[in-house]
Motif scaffolding. Sequence first.
Motif, PDB file in Angstrom:
ATOM      1  N   LEU A  24       6.435  11.820   1.585  1.00 46.86           N
ATOM      2  CA  LEU A  24       6.096  12.363   2.903  1.00 46.86           C
ATOM      3  C   LEU A  24       4.757  11.835   3.391  1.00 46.86           C
ATOM      4  O   LEU A  24       4.591  11.537   4.580  1.00 46.86           O
ATOM      5  N   GLU A  25       3.797  11.698   2.477  1.00 45.77           N
ATOM      6  CA  GLU A  25       2.506  11.135   2.865  1.00 45.77           C
ATOM      7  C   GLU A  25       2.675   9.695   3.328  1.00 45.77           C
ATOM      8  O   GLU A  25       2.068   9.267   4.314  1.00 45.77           O
ATOM      9  N   GLY A  26       3.528   8.946   2.636  1.00 45.87           N
ATOM     10  CA  GLY A  26       3.786   7.577   3.054  1.00 45.87           C
ATOM     11  C   GLY A  26       4.418   7.500   4.431  1.00 45.87           C
ATOM     12  O   GLY A  26       4.076   6.627   5.236  1.00 45.87           O
ATOM     13  N   ARG A  27       5.314   8.421   4.717  1.00 43.46           N
ATOM     14  CA  ARG A  27       5.945   8.430   6.040  1.00 43.46           C
ATOM     15  C   ARG A  27       4.949   8.761   7.144  1.00 43.46           C
ATOM     16  O   ARG A  27       5.016   8.228   8.243  1.00 43.46           O
ATOM     17  N   ARG A  28       4.017   9.656   6.852  1.00 46.32           N
ATOM     18  CA  ARG A  28       3.063  10.069   7.884  1.00 46.32           C
ATOM     19  C   ARG A  28       2.143   8.935   8.313  1.00 46.32           C
ATOM     20  O   ARG A  28       1.551   8.992   9.397  1.00 46.32           O
ATOM     21  N   THR A  29       2.006   7.909   7.490  1.00 40.89           N
ATOM     22  CA  THR A  29       1.113   6.796   7.823  1.00 40.89           C
ATOM     23  C   THR A  29       1.821   5.671   8.579  1.00 40.89           C
ATOM     24  O   THR A  29       1.171   4.688   8.953  1.00 40.89           O
ATOM     25  N   LEU A 137      14.715  11.509   1.555  1.00 44.73           N
ATOM     26  CA  LEU A 137      13.392  10.912   1.356  1.00 44.73           C
ATOM     27  C   LEU A 137      13.446   9.697   0.440  1.00 44.73           C
ATOM     28  O   LEU A 137      12.555   8.853   0.481  1.00 44.73           O
ATOM     29  N   ALA A 138      14.472   9.619  -0.396  1.00 44.39           N
ATOM     30  CA  ALA A 138      14.617   8.497  -1.318  1.00 44.39           C
ATOM     31  C   ALA A 138      16.012   8.535  -1.909  1.00 44.39           C
ATOM     32  O   ALA A 138      16.712   9.548  -1.828  1.00 44.39           O
ATOM     33  N   VAL A 139      16.400   7.420  -2.519  1.00 46.65           N
ATOM     34  CA  VAL A 139      17.675   7.371  -3.230  1.00 46.65           C
ATOM     35  C   VAL A 139      17.534   6.416  -4.406  1.00 46.65           C
ATOM     36  O   VAL A 139      16.803   5.418  -4.343  1.00 46.65           O
ATOM     37  N   SER A 140      18.231   6.753  -5.496  1.00 49.14           N
ATOM     38  CA  SER A 140      18.182   5.916  -6.690  1.00 49.14           C
ATOM     39  C   SER A 140      19.244   4.824  -6.598  1.00 49.14           C
ATOM     40  O   SER A 140      20.127   4.870  -5.731  1.00 49.14           O
ATOM     41  N   PRO A 141      19.205   3.839  -7.499  1.00 51.97           N
ATOM     42  CA  PRO A 141      20.227   2.791  -7.473  1.00 51.97           C
ATOM     43  C   PRO A 141      21.650   3.321  -7.639  1.00 51.97           C
ATOM     44  O   PRO A 141      22.602   2.680  -7.211  1.00 51.97           O
TER      45      PRO A 141
END
Length: 201
Positions: A24-29, A137-141
């Motif tokens: 989420l922090e990465g998205r906010r930037t 927010l994410a997904v694995s292989p």
Amino acid sequence: MPIPRETPSTDPGERKRALRRRLLEGRRTRPAAELEAAAAAIAGHALAWDPVRRARTVAAYVSVGPEPGTGPLVDGLRAAGIRVLVPVVLPDLDLDWAVHDGPGSLATARLGLQEPVGERLGREAVLEADVLLVPGLAVSPVGDRLGRGGGCYDRALARAAGRPTAVLLHDAEVGIDVPTEPHDRPVTHAITPAGVHALGS
């Protein structure tokens, strides 16, 4: 006296919460221009994806904040004559569904979400969808998806098992080791600005 090192948690719930905070922090930037370009690219890939091209009904959602934008995608689906279902979050965090009839059919709801104001079709309406396009927010292989923690979409994915399901993400959010719990349901694909990614072992 030496400071003891922090031992990484083995609890999946704690590991998920830590991973959510970082993502989420990465998205906010992310700059607005990058988000706009990502939304357009994701829409192009999703609309060209064969399961979507063949679909009569697609379950999608209305993005908020720094999520990969779904505005161009939903507009493209509707322009192609595809019926679009979007969720309504119920008090127990399960999902009801209603038809997306354009921006005028939406209103601000709790949690800051944009939800349809039309007829509620029930939780089982997701079974009418040929394809599910879901947030994350994410997904694995192998398709393990990290959501926001409410379990809303895991319930919908469980009901609609067997259908093509894609999580919409930024490129760097694919291929991450996602902790799992018994209630988690995988997705079959991810769609990012770079394209459509098949997931699974």
